[in-house]
Write a protein that holds these residues in place. Structure first.
Motif, mmCIF file in Angstrom:
data_model
loop_
_atom_site.group_PDB
_atom_site.id
_atom_site.type_symbol
_atom_site.label_atom_id
_atom_site.label_comp_id
_atom_site.label_asym_id
_atom_site.label_seq_id
_atom_site.Cartn_x
_atom_site.Cartn_y
_atom_site.Cartn_z
ATOM 1 N N ASP A 8 0.981 -1.286 -0.063
ATOM 2 C CA ASP A 8 -0.024 -0.112 0.126
ATOM 3 C C ASP A 8 0.785 1.171 0.039
ATOM 4 O O ASP A 8 2.176 1.010 0.550
ATOM 5 C CB ASP A 8 -0.970 0.052 1.434
ATOM 6 C CG ASP A 8 -2.077 1.064 1.387
ATOM 7 O OD1 ASP A 8 -2.152 1.715 0.147
ATOM 8 O OD2 ASP A 8 -2.595 1.265 2.350
ATOM 9 N N LEU A 9 0.377 2.368 -0.345
ATOM 10 C CA LEU A 9 1.292 3.604 -0.414
ATOM 11 C C LEU A 9 0.806 4.349 0.960
ATOM 12 O O LEU A 9 1.749 5.073 1.637
ATOM 13 C CB LEU A 9 0.995 4.255 -1.757
ATOM 14 C CG LEU A 9 1.647 3.873 -3.024
ATOM 15 C CD1 LEU A 9 1.245 4.592 -4.159
ATOM 16 C CD2 LEU A 9 3.131 3.348 -2.693
ATOM 17 N N THR A 15 2.739 9.478 4.432
ATOM 18 C CA THR A 15 2.253 9.622 5.521
ATOM 19 C C THR A 15 1.420 10.870 6.191
ATOM 20 O O THR A 15 1.599 11.358 7.310
ATOM 21 C CB THR A 15 3.316 9.572 6.772
ATOM 22 O OG1 THR A 15 4.510 10.534 6.490
ATOM 23 C CG2 THR A 15 3.985 8.059 6.954
ATOM 24 N N THR A 16 0.812 11.750 5.014
ATOM 25 C CA THR A 16 0.436 13.019 5.346
ATOM 26 C C THR A 16 -1.125 12.658 6.094
ATOM 27 O O THR A 16 -1.656 11.736 5.757
ATOM 28 C CB THR A 16 -0.142 13.674 3.850
ATOM 29 O OG1 THR A 16 1.235 13.300 3.228
ATOM 30 C CG2 THR A 16 -0.260 15.030 4.139
ATOM 31 N N ASP A 113 -1.765 -0.123 6.001
ATOM 32 C CA ASP A 113 -2.242 0.490 7.344
ATOM 33 C C ASP A 113 -3.608 0.237 7.293
ATOM 34 O O ASP A 113 -4.503 0.808 8.345
ATOM 35 C CB ASP A 113 -2.112 2.016 7.078
ATOM 36 C CG ASP A 113 -2.917 2.875 6.057
ATOM 37 O OD1 ASP A 113 -3.161 2.228 4.868
ATOM 38 O OD2 ASP A 113 -3.321 3.781 6.646
ATOM 39 N N ASP A 114 -4.395 -0.649 6.563
ATOM 40 C CA ASP A 114 -5.919 -0.653 6.540
ATOM 41 C C ASP A 114 -6.322 -1.533 7.698
ATOM 42 O O ASP A 114 -5.809 -2.841 7.734
ATOM 43 C CB ASP A 114 -6.363 -1.229 5.238
ATOM 44 C CG ASP A 114 -7.727 -1.403 5.198
ATOM 45 O OD1 ASP A 114 -8.564 -1.721 6.040
ATOM 46 O OD2 ASP A 114 -8.164 -1.289 3.977
ATOM 47 N N VAL A 129 2.245 -6.675 8.082
ATOM 48 C CA VAL A 129 2.958 -5.743 8.745
ATOM 49 C C VAL A 129 1.867 -4.324 8.682
ATOM 50 O O VAL A 129 1.818 -3.861 7.348
ATOM 51 C CB VAL A 129 4.329 -5.414 8.325
ATOM 52 C CG1 VAL A 129 4.902 -4.124 9.105
ATOM 53 C CG2 VAL A 129 5.163 -6.502 8.498
ATOM 54 N N LEU A 130 1.353 -4.053 9.691
ATOM 55 C CA LEU A 130 0.278 -3.230 9.863
ATOM 56 C C LEU A 130 0.853 -1.989 10.343
ATOM 57 O O LEU A 130 1.386 -1.810 11.345
ATOM 58 C CB LEU A 130 -0.978 -3.566 10.499
ATOM 59 C CG LEU A 130 -2.131 -2.753 10.725
ATOM 60 C CD1 LEU A 130 -2.770 -2.861 9.244
ATOM 61 C CD2 LEU A 130 -3.151 -3.208 11.776
#
Length: 150
Positions: A8-9, A15-16, A113-114, A129-130
């Motif tokens: 994922d990006l 990381t904005t 990060d979902d 890896v979250l």
């Protein structure tokens, strides 16, 4: 075949915070967090990967355009493909499950990060890896990724 990295990006390399506009790189695309890029490059040095982009951003650019974006940000790996957009799936979790099932993947790592991925079955979750949206792929997550690959 190399290990597959399902990447994922947003929340991993970008990381904005959601309340701010992305900072834009000189190439006109969102800037990536340099620390996260450095950690990704360390992971790519640790083991060869075939990168498959799972980000919803994959629908806005071609594979060649994303590879140029990665090159512009000094990312050492190339994107091999996009996780397909399946008509039968409703969210990222279902897309990833379908992708792993369709391609019969056994050697893979998921960087995302979902939070819906927390409910993956234990076998799939062991390869996850979250990350956190505004922190991304930091050194702690790099360590976690390397541990999962051992």
């Amino acid at each position: 075949m190399n290990t597959i990295l399902i990447l994922d990006l947003d929340g991993v390399l970008i990381t904005t915070p959601p309340w701010k506009s992305d900072e834009i790189h000189v190439d006109g695309y969102s800037d990536f967090n340099q620390t996260c890029v450095s950690n990704l490059n360390s992971l790519l040095d640790y083991k060869p990967f075939d990168i498959w982009l799972s980000s919803t951003r994959r629908t806005n650019k071609s594979l060649a355009e994303f590879n140029q974006i990665f090159q512009n940000r000094d990312i050492k790996g190339m994107i091999r493909g996009f996780v397909p957009e399946y008509n039968s799936t409703k969210n990222r979790k279902e897309e990833i499950i379908e992708f792993i099932t369709e391609f019969k993947l056994t050697d893979y790592l998921i960087l995302d990060d979902d939070k819906s991925l927390n409910s993956l079955n234990p076998k799939l979750k062991s390869k996850l890896v979250l990350t956190e949206l505004t922190i991304g792929f930091n050194s702690k997550k790099l360590k976690e990724a390397i541990e999962k690959l051992k």
